[in-house]
Scaffold this motif. Sequence first.
Motif: not given
Length: 155
Positions: A17-18, A3-5, A43-44, A70-72
Amino acid sequence: MTESPSSSESDSSADLLLIEDNPGDTRLLEEALSDLQSAHALHTVTTGDNALDFVHQRGDYTDAPQPDLIFLDWNLPRTSGEEILAQVKEDPHLAQIPVIVLTGSTADKSICTAYANHANACIRKGTDPETFLTTIRAVEDFWLSVAELPAPTES
């Protein structure tokens, strides 16, 4: 997968945010944004549970910024995109954040459900990477250049 903050600079103009479990789709979105040489921080997270921790600034994400967009991914394992969208839109501190649903599904029911849960837009991923890149660039141009986004709210 780690995970990448944050995967960009901290002095960006917008925090994106992805939430995506597919590394290929993550790479395409990162490429679309880097091609534009935008100053946005991407942020992913790859799981729904981590996405909820990120937006609620808890666990490993206590210092995470509130996302501006946000990309969800709709089809996540365990905690689904539908559950994440519902929780974001039910929280008065998060509800104003635009959520762009990404789906590989061709079922109209998924699209209807996303909009019923207050998604701001739905995008079919498709199989052509160039079309996906073009679409993401158009989304970025509209949401981060044309539309006025609200300032982050305090929790």
